[in-house]
Write a protein that holds these residues in place. Structure first.
Motif, PDB file in Angstrom:
ATOM      1  N   PRO A  72      16.784 -14.624 -40.822  1.00  0.00           N
ATOM      2  CA  PRO A  72      16.564 -14.759 -42.193  1.00  0.00           C
ATOM      3  C   PRO A  72      18.260 -15.248 -43.640  1.00  0.00           C
ATOM      4  N   VAL A  73      19.516 -15.175 -42.872  1.00  0.00           N
ATOM      5  CA  VAL A  73      20.456 -15.659 -43.140  1.00  0.00           C
ATOM      6  C   VAL A  73      21.221 -16.924 -42.383  1.00  0.00           C
ATOM      7  N   TYR A  74      20.995 -16.876 -42.042  1.00  0.00           N
ATOM      8  CA  TYR A  74      20.618 -18.242 -40.931  1.00  0.00           C
ATOM      9  C   TYR A  74      20.049 -19.330 -41.107  1.00  0.00           C
ATOM     10  N   ARG A  75      18.616 -18.738 -41.882  1.00  0.00           N
ATOM     11  CA  ARG A  75      17.878 -20.001 -42.515  1.00  0.00           C
ATOM     12  C   ARG A  75      18.301 -19.917 -43.909  1.00  0.00           C
ATOM     13  N   THR A  76      18.647 -19.772 -44.588  1.00  0.00           N
ATOM     14  CA  THR A  76      19.160 -19.275 -45.838  1.00  0.00           C
ATOM     15  C   THR A  76      20.519 -20.402 -46.050  1.00  0.00           C
TER      16      THR A  76
ATOM     17  N   ALA B 231      27.114 -17.996 -40.619  1.00  0.00           N
ATOM     18  CA  ALA B 231      25.423 -16.692 -41.371  1.00  0.00           C
ATOM     19  C   ALA B 231      26.205 -15.945 -40.440  1.00  0.00           C
ATOM     20  N   GLN B 232      27.559 -16.507 -39.660  1.00  0.00           N
ATOM     21  CA  GLN B 232      28.330 -15.380 -39.271  1.00  0.00           C
ATOM     22  C   GLN B 232      29.782 -14.253 -40.210  1.00  0.00           C
ATOM     23  N   GLU B 233      29.741 -15.053 -40.881  1.00  0.00           N
ATOM     24  CA  GLU B 233      30.284 -14.864 -41.975  1.00  0.00           C
ATOM     25  C   GLU B 233      29.466 -13.625 -43.139  1.00  0.00           C
TER      26      GLU B 233
ATOM     27  N   ILE C 215      24.329 -11.711 -50.205  1.00  0.00           N
ATOM     28  CA  ILE C 215      25.599 -12.280 -49.862  1.00  0.00           C
ATOM     29  C   ILE C 215      25.273 -13.700 -48.839  1.00  0.00           C
ATOM     30  N   ALA C 216      24.233 -13.844 -48.174  1.00  0.00           N
ATOM     31  CA  ALA C 216      24.119 -15.725 -47.818  1.00  0.00           C
ATOM     32  C   ALA C 216      24.355 -16.508 -48.365  1.00  0.00           C
ATOM     33  N   LEU C 217      23.575 -16.215 -49.690  1.00  0.00           N
ATOM     34  CA  LEU C 217      23.412 -17.739 -50.704  1.00  0.00           C
ATOM     35  C   LEU C 217      25.300 -17.640 -51.199  1.00  0.00           C
ATOM     36  N   HIS C 218      25.540 -15.975 -51.757  1.00  0.00           N
ATOM     37  CA  HIS C 218      26.956 -16.840 -52.328  1.00  0.00           C
ATOM     38  C   HIS C 218      27.837 -16.948 -50.547  1.00  0.00           C
ATOM     39  N   THR C 219      27.885 -16.103 -49.692  1.00  0.00           N
ATOM     40  CA  THR C 219      28.190 -17.293 -48.383  1.00  0.00           C
ATOM     41  C   THR C 219      28.672 -19.063 -48.360  1.00  0.00           C
TER      42      THR C 219
END
Length: 180
Positions: free
Chosen positions: A28-32, A47-49, A74-78
């Motif tokens: 899910p983090v990668y897809r975002t 995604a890694q970060e 967190i994923a969106l902010h990254t």
């Protein structure tokens, strides 16, 4: 679905629980990241970060929201940090296929998929965020509000405006493919 016990074990140093938790979140983090950034390489980096940030901040997770919601924030902010550093829009990598259960042939789907991804990338950032969370991550309106830290009515407004723009931009498509 990540359970509270797994999060507690991960926070207490259980390596197996931590690895399992991060593996559940990585897709899910990668897809975002992919839909926010538009290409595989940047999405992998973001995604890694984001996963590293999740790991580093896991001790600060307070169980006030679902872990998936917290992780998506967190994923969106990254991803937004990546966009700010890059300050330009790159086209989506056409090889990525986010769709499932399609009826079109692979050739037809490639064109539709490219057009949809391009349309999503054209949305203003706030609308793009909520569209991605709603339609690609299947979040409820409440979960989107919590993840983006926006009021519920603002989320609904962004979704409405984003859908209208997408409908306008993709008006050449209807059930079964491109209009004759």
């Amino acid at each position: 679905m990540v359970e509270g016990d797994q999060v507690r074990r991960a926070r207490d140093g259980d390596r197996e629980a931590l690895v399992g938790l991060l593996r559940e979140l990585e897709g899910p983090v990668y897809r975002t990241a992919l839909y926010m950034l538009g290409n595989q390489q940047d999405a992998l980096d973001a995604a890694q970060e984001a996963l590293l940030r999740i790991y580093r901040n896991l001790s600060g997770y307070r169980f006030e929201a679902k872990l998936e919601t917290w992780a998506q924030r967190i994923a969106l902010h990254t991803a937004v940090d990546f966009l700010r550093r890059r300050k330009k829009i790159l086209p989506l990598d056409e090889r990525v296929d986010p769709g499932r259960g399609r009826r079109e042939s692979p050739v037809e789907w490639a064109g539709v998929s490219h057009d949809v991804k391009s349309a999503i990338r054209r949305l203003p950032e706030p609308q793009r965020r909520v569209v991605i969370l709603r339609y690609l991550q299947d979040f409820t309106y409440e979960e989107i509000a919590e993840t983006t830290q926006l009021p519920l009515n603002t989320v609904k407004s962004h979704l409405y405006r984003g859908r209208r723009k997408l409908q306008s931009w993709l008006a050449d498509y209807r059930e079964g493919g491109v209009r004759p």
